[in-house]
Design an enzyme around this catalytic site. Structure first.
Site, PDB file in Angstrom:
ATOM      1  N   CYS A   1      31.845 -20.522  27.134  1.00 58.26           N
ATOM      2  CA  CYS A   1      32.912 -19.856  27.901  1.00 58.26           C
ATOM      3  C   CYS A   1      34.151 -19.551  27.072  1.00 58.26           C
ATOM      4  O   CYS A   1      35.091 -18.939  27.572  1.00 58.26           O
ATOM      5  CB  CYS A   1      33.325 -20.731  29.080  1.00 58.26           C
ATOM      6  SG  CYS A   1      31.989 -21.010  30.230  1.00 58.26           S
TER       7      CYS A   1
ATOM      8  N   SER B   1      30.035 -33.291  30.718  1.00 56.89           N
ATOM      9  CA  SER B   1      30.755 -32.052  30.406  1.00 56.89           C
ATOM     10  C   SER B   1      32.188 -32.098  30.931  1.00 56.89           C
ATOM     11  O   SER B   1      33.109 -31.583  30.287  1.00 56.89           O
ATOM     12  CB  SER B   1      30.006 -30.829  30.968  1.00 56.89           C
ATOM     13  OG  SER B   1      30.123 -30.757  32.373  1.00 56.89           O
TER      14      SER B   1
ATOM     15  N   GLU C   1      27.921 -15.166  27.201  1.00 53.28           N
ATOM     16  CA  GLU C   1      26.937 -16.173  26.802  1.00 53.28           C
ATOM     17  C   GLU C   1      25.650 -15.949  27.573  1.00 53.28           C
ATOM     18  O   GLU C   1      24.748 -16.771  27.527  1.00 53.28           O
ATOM     19  CB  GLU C   1      27.465 -17.587  27.008  1.00 53.28           C
ATOM     20  CG  GLU C   1      27.876 -17.918  28.431  1.00 53.28           C
ATOM     21  CD  GLU C   1      28.216 -19.371  28.585  1.00 53.28           C
ATOM     22  OE1 GLU C   1      27.326 -20.205  28.350  1.00 53.28           O
ATOM     23  OE2 GLU C   1      29.367 -19.680  28.944  1.00 53.28           O
TER      24      GLU C   1
ATOM     25  N   LYS D   1      41.992 -31.269  38.291  1.00 53.76           N
ATOM     26  CA  LYS D   1      41.889 -32.548  37.565  1.00 53.76           C
ATOM     27  C   LYS D   1      42.497 -32.429  36.173  1.00 53.76           C
ATOM     28  O   LYS D   1      43.185 -33.315  35.688  1.00 53.76           O
ATOM     29  CB  LYS D   1      40.430 -32.956  37.426  1.00 53.76           C
ATOM     30  CG  LYS D   1      39.854 -33.507  38.688  1.00 53.76           C
ATOM     31  CD  LYS D   1      38.484 -34.071  38.427  1.00 53.76           C
ATOM     32  CE  LYS D   1      37.980 -34.770  39.665  1.00 53.76           C
ATOM     33  NZ  LYS D   1      36.723 -35.421  39.489  1.00 53.76           N
TER      34      LYS D   1
ATOM     35  N   HIS E   1      40.287 -22.820  32.113  1.00 54.38           N
ATOM     36  CA  HIS E   1      38.905 -22.388  32.304  1.00 54.38           C
ATOM     37  C   HIS E   1      38.441 -22.963  33.645  1.00 54.38           C
ATOM     38  O   HIS E   1      38.693 -24.136  33.946  1.00 54.38           O
ATOM     39  CB  HIS E   1      38.010 -22.876  31.154  1.00 54.38           C
ATOM     40  CG  HIS E   1      36.564 -22.719  31.483  1.00 54.38           C
ATOM     41  ND1 HIS E   1      36.035 -21.506  31.861  1.00 54.38           N
ATOM     42  CD2 HIS E   1      35.547 -23.623  31.562  1.00 54.38           C
ATOM     43  CE1 HIS E   1      34.750 -21.664  32.139  1.00 54.38           C
ATOM     44  NE2 HIS E   1      34.429 -22.933  31.960  1.00 54.38           N
TER      45      HIS E   1
ATOM     46  N   SER F   1      31.731 -24.927  26.364  1.00 57.78           N
ATOM     47  CA  SER F   1      30.898 -26.092  26.076  1.00 57.78           C
ATOM     48  C   SER F   1      30.285 -26.003  24.691  1.00 57.78           C
ATOM     49  O   SER F   1      30.095 -24.915  24.142  1.00 57.78           O
ATOM     50  CB  SER F   1      29.772 -26.181  27.108  1.00 57.78           C
ATOM     51  OG  SER F   1      30.279 -26.662  28.317  1.00 57.78           O
TER      52      SER F   1
ATOM     53  N   ASP G   1      26.792 -32.627  52.859  1.00 58.50           N
ATOM     54  CA  ASP G   1      28.037 -32.344  53.570  1.00 58.50           C
ATOM     55  C   ASP G   1      28.735 -31.157  52.880  1.00 58.50           C
ATOM     56  O   ASP G   1      29.020 -31.228  51.678  1.00 58.50           O
ATOM     57  CB  ASP G   1      28.919 -33.608  53.505  1.00 58.50           C
ATOM     58  CG  ASP G   1      30.234 -33.434  54.242  1.00 58.50           C
ATOM     59  OD1 ASP G   1      30.550 -32.302  54.679  1.00 58.50           O
ATOM     60  OD2 ASP G   1      30.954 -34.442  54.375  1.00 58.50           O
TER      61      ASP G   1
ATOM     62  N   ASN H   1      31.655 -19.757  39.098  1.00 59.66           N
ATOM     63  CA  ASN H   1      31.868 -19.720  37.641  1.00 59.66           C
ATOM     64  C   ASN H   1      31.438 -18.353  37.107  1.00 59.66           C
ATOM     65  O   ASN H   1      30.367 -17.847  37.455  1.00 59.66           O
ATOM     66  CB  ASN H   1      31.055 -20.839  36.964  1.00 59.66           C
ATOM     67  CG  ASN H   1      31.526 -21.116  35.534  1.00 59.66           C
ATOM     68  OD1 ASN H   1      32.363 -20.397  34.993  1.00 59.66           O
ATOM     69  ND2 ASN H   1      30.984 -22.161  34.928  1.00 59.66           N
TER      70      ASN H   1
ATOM     71  N   THR I   1      27.614 -24.384  41.407  1.00 58.90           N
ATOM     72  CA  THR I   1      28.662 -23.834  40.529  1.00 58.90           C
ATOM     73  C   THR I   1      28.189 -22.566  39.817  1.00 58.90           C
ATOM     74  O   THR I   1      28.676 -22.235  38.747  1.00 58.90           O
ATOM     75  CB  THR I   1      29.149 -24.884  39.492  1.00 58.90           C
ATOM     76  OG1 THR I   1      28.065 -25.208  38.609  1.00 58.90           O
ATOM     77  CG2 THR I   1      29.648 -26.144  40.152  1.00 58.90           C
TER      78      THR I   1
HETATM   79  P1  HMG Z   1      27.584 -33.797  41.414  1.00 59.62           P
HETATM   80  O1  HMG Z   1      27.358 -34.867  40.405  1.00 59.62           O
HETATM   81  O2  HMG Z   1      26.464 -33.478  42.337  1.00 59.62           O
HETATM   82  O3  HMG Z   1      28.839 -34.065  42.321  1.00 59.62           O
HETATM   83  O4  HMG Z   1      28.009 -32.475  40.663  1.00 59.62           O
HETATM   84  P2  HMG Z   1      29.658 -35.421  42.559  1.00 59.62           P
HETATM   85  O5  HMG Z   1      28.795 -36.383  43.243  1.00 59.62           O
HETATM   86  O6  HMG Z   1      30.362 -35.860  41.295  1.00 59.62           O
HETATM   87  O7  HMG Z   1      30.714 -34.830  43.587  1.00 59.62           O
HETATM   88  C1  HMG Z   1      31.660 -33.892  43.166  1.00 59.62           C
HETATM   89  C2  HMG Z   1      32.984 -34.249  43.821  1.00 59.62           C
HETATM   90  O8  HMG Z   1      32.846 -34.084  45.226  1.00 59.62           O
HETATM   91  C3  HMG Z   1      33.392 -35.694  43.617  1.00 59.62           C
HETATM   92  O9  HMG Z   1      34.797 -35.722  43.482  1.00 59.62           O
HETATM   93  C4  HMG Z   1      32.995 -36.372  44.917  1.00 59.62           C
HETATM   94  O10 HMG Z   1      33.756 -37.541  45.218  1.00 59.62           O
HETATM   95  C5  HMG Z   1      33.291 -35.251  45.889  1.00 59.62           C
HETATM   96  P3  HMG Z   1      35.476 -36.456  42.193  1.00 59.62           P
HETATM   97  O11 HMG Z   1      35.046 -37.871  42.270  1.00 59.62           O
HETATM   98  O12 HMG Z   1      34.896 -35.757  40.988  1.00 59.62           O
HETATM   99  O13 HMG Z   1      36.917 -36.209  42.378  1.00 59.62           O
HETATM  100  N1  HMG Z   1      32.546 -35.350  47.144  1.00 59.62           N
HETATM  101  C6  HMG Z   1      33.087 -35.107  48.353  1.00 59.62           C
HETATM  102  N2  HMG Z   1      34.329 -34.720  48.699  1.00 59.62           N
HETATM  103  C7  HMG Z   1      34.560 -34.524  50.052  1.00 59.62           C
HETATM  104  N3  HMG Z   1      33.622 -34.704  51.007  1.00 59.62           N
HETATM  105  C8  HMG Z   1      32.359 -35.098  50.679  1.00 59.62           C
HETATM  106  C9  HMG Z   1      32.056 -35.297  49.292  1.00 59.62           C
HETATM  107  N4  HMG Z   1      30.939 -35.656  48.625  1.00 59.62           N
HETATM  108  C10 HMG Z   1      31.250 -35.692  47.305  1.00 59.62           C
HETATM  109  N5  HMG Z   1      31.445 -35.263  51.624  1.00 59.62           N
HETATM  110  C11 HMG Z   1      29.078 -31.564  38.668  1.00 59.62           C
HETATM  111  C12 HMG Z   1      29.294 -32.236  40.016  1.00 59.62           C
HETATM  112  C13 HMG Z   1      30.398 -31.019  38.167  1.00 59.62           C
HETATM  113  C14 HMG Z   1      28.522 -32.589  37.684  1.00 59.62           C
HETATM  114  C15 HMG Z   1      28.052 -30.386  38.856  1.00 59.62           C
HETATM  115  O14 HMG Z   1      28.569 -29.421  39.735  1.00 59.62           O
HETATM  116  C16 HMG Z   1      27.657 -29.710  37.564  1.00 59.62           C
HETATM  117  O15 HMG Z   1      26.832 -30.215  36.793  1.00 59.62           O
HETATM  118  N6  HMG Z   1      28.234 -28.487  37.283  1.00 59.62           N
HETATM  119  C17 HMG Z   1      27.928 -27.725  36.080  1.00 59.62           C
HETATM  120  C18 HMG Z   1      28.689 -28.253  34.872  1.00 59.62           C
HETATM  121  C19 HMG Z   1      30.165 -27.961  34.916  1.00 59.62           C
HETATM  122  O16 HMG Z   1      30.627 -27.089  35.625  1.00 59.62           O
HETATM  123  N7  HMG Z   1      30.954 -28.691  34.089  1.00 59.62           N
HETATM  124  C20 HMG Z   1      32.371 -28.487  34.009  1.00 59.62           C
HETATM  125  C21 HMG Z   1      32.933 -28.802  32.623  1.00 59.62           C
HETATM  126  S1  HMG Z   1      32.054 -27.964  31.327  1.00 59.62           S
HETATM  127  C22 HMG Z   1      32.630 -26.325  31.435  1.00 59.62           C
HETATM  128  O17 HMG Z   1      33.580 -26.060  32.104  1.00 59.62           O
HETATM  129  C23 HMG Z   1      31.877 -25.300  30.678  1.00 59.62           C
HETATM  130  C24 HMG Z   1      30.967 -24.392  31.474  1.00 59.62           C
HETATM  131  O18 HMG Z   1      31.718 -23.421  32.201  1.00 59.62           O
HETATM  132  C25 HMG Z   1      29.931 -23.719  30.565  1.00 59.62           C
HETATM  133  C26 HMG Z   1      30.422 -22.993  29.322  1.00 59.62           C
HETATM  134  O19 HMG Z   1      31.354 -23.354  28.632  1.00 59.62           O
HETATM  135  O20 HMG Z   1      29.720 -22.033  28.971  1.00 59.62           O
HETATM  136  C27 HMG Z   1      30.169 -25.175  32.511  1.00 59.62           C
END
Ligand code: HMG
Length: 388
Positions: free
Chosen positions: A111, A201, A79, A242, A233, A309, A29, A276, A152
């Protein structure tokens, strides 16, 4: 004497994939991306673009204004480096025609490193007030296909001139830092895509926010109420929403939900269209706030939460300077974003898999970028950059 951001300009690729297209291919979706993670499009680097060309493109408008000889130091945060030894900033130094007395170095800590660069730049200027330090953060965020991280991805670069008596944002000396050895996201030298424990993360990000904020409050004696806006960030925009709700709750803030949302809403626009950009992302969020906020930001206090991270995080603050509007590159940012070209799924895969020769063979790259610098070829393990 005040120290801070005197100029700021960002750049992103001319190609993007709409996350509706990705959702359709994955039979997901699209609202999961548009609402769930708060992202609409992700920028994809052109074959002849990398962190060096993006960085030079971001910094060019600044260097054209102040002249290449004014820059005393170039700090390059990334990075997604292209070399284990040579700093990417050295290529940028030549492309921008900076003077041979300008020192250059590259910094890394996921980051977070752009913030390390900004703090180091402020310290250099405090020590020698006529210094002008160019901080550039440039990254290409890549995850494996068909993983939760895929939606992302993104790319972008931001350039900031740090000087005495800055004309955009004065940065305060107090900081609250937080470091902890965790494996939430990492990229071993032999991989071009990051590995990530996604849900973990996001938890560590929030923990680091709490710790950095508490330390910052001890150092600065500030409270949530002292801030008008917050830049976080931005791995994806929902993360910032959040985080901000989390912080407001920790601080027992009495603002209603709409007021809390309004404190970050304008920082998110560019990220929602780019994805990102790792080190650059919080500062592209600052550009978004400065370019898009209708009310005057003069005198407004901004809280910054930088997260890398691994992890290192930092909370710090700044105040917007009177007349900041005259220094912005708002029109150039808007025309760059509106001129981008959407790619279909097959074109996205082609960009994603573009050859990256590792055996010394020659690769001449097609002219695809609309930027002012490009990677023309890779040959004998050497990258050849040219102005367009
Ligand atoms: P996921 O596990 O596939 O997604 O990936 P999900 O199932 O948790 O869904 C995400 C959200 O969408 C949830 O909302 C769902 O409910 C919602 P939440 O519960 O979190 O509020 N959702 C919907 N909403 C509306 N309609 C729908 C629907 N379906 C689901 N139909 C995850 C999410 C973030 C884990 C993934 O994108 C990921 O692994 N991303 C990469 C890691 C990342 O960005 N981490 C962030 C923190 S770490 C950081 O910021 C450092 C970084 O930039 C690197 C660095 O420092 O170098 C990453």
């Amino acid at each position: 004497m005040s120290v801070g951001i005197d100029e700021i300009s960002f750049y992103t690729s001319n190609y993007f994939l709409d996350l509706r297209t990705l959702a359709e291919m994955q039979q997901t979706d699209p609202e999961k991306y548009y609402t769930g993670i708060g992202q609409e499009k992700m920028a994809m680097a052109a074959p002849d673009e990398d962190i060096v060309t993006m960085a030079a493109n971001a910094a060019l408008p600044i260097v054209e204004r102040i002249g290449p000889d004014a820059v005393t130091t170039l700090l390059f945060a990334t990075e997604t480096g292209i070399d284990q030894s040579k700093a990417a900033g050295v290529y940028v130094h030549r492309l921008l025609g900076l003077g041979s007395r300008c020192r250059v170095v590259e910094l890394k800590q996921a980051c977070y490193s752009a913030t390390a660069a900004v703090q180091m730049a402020c310290a250099l200027v405090a020590r020698k007030p006529d210094s002008k330090v160019l901080v550039i953060a440039s990254d290409i965020a890549r995850y494996d296909l068909n993983t939760p991280g895929e939606a992302t991805q993104g790319c972008g670069a931001v350039a900031m001139l740090i000087s005495a008596d800055p004309r955009i944002v004065v940065i305060d000396p107090e900081v609250g830092s937080y470091t902890e050895d965790v494996m939430d996201f990492w990229r071993p030298n032999y991989r071009s895509n990051a590995l990530v424990d996604g849900k973990y993360s996001t938890k560590i990000y929030l923990k680091a926010l709490k710790k950095a904020w508490e330390y910052f409050c001890e150092e600065s004696r500030s409270s949530f109420r002292d801030f008008n806006y917050f830049c976080y960030h931005l791995p994806f925009s929902r993360m910032a929403q959040k985080a901000h709700q989390h912080l407001a709750k920790l601080c027992r803030c009495t603002l209603d939900a709409a007021e809390i949302e309004q404190q970050i809403a304008d920082t998110l626009h560019y990220n929602q269209m780019i994805g990102n950009s790792y080190t650059a992302s919080m500062y592209i969020g600052l550009c978004s706030l400065l370019d898009n906020t209708k009310e005057s930001l003069s005198g407004k206090r901004i809280g910054f939460f930088s997260y890398g991270s691994g992890c290192v995080a930092e909370f710090f603050s700044g105040t917007v300077v009177d007349g900041y509007q005259d220094q912005l590159h708002t029109a150039a940012h808007a025309s760059m974003l509106s001129a981008r070209q959407e790619v279909n799924y097959d074109e996205y895969l082609k960009l994603y898999h573009y050859p990256d020769p590792q055996g010394g063979e020659s690769l001449v790259l097609p002219h695809s970028t609309t930027g002012r610098f490009r990677l023309a070829a890779i040959s004998h393990h050497k990258r050849e950059y040219v102005p367009c």
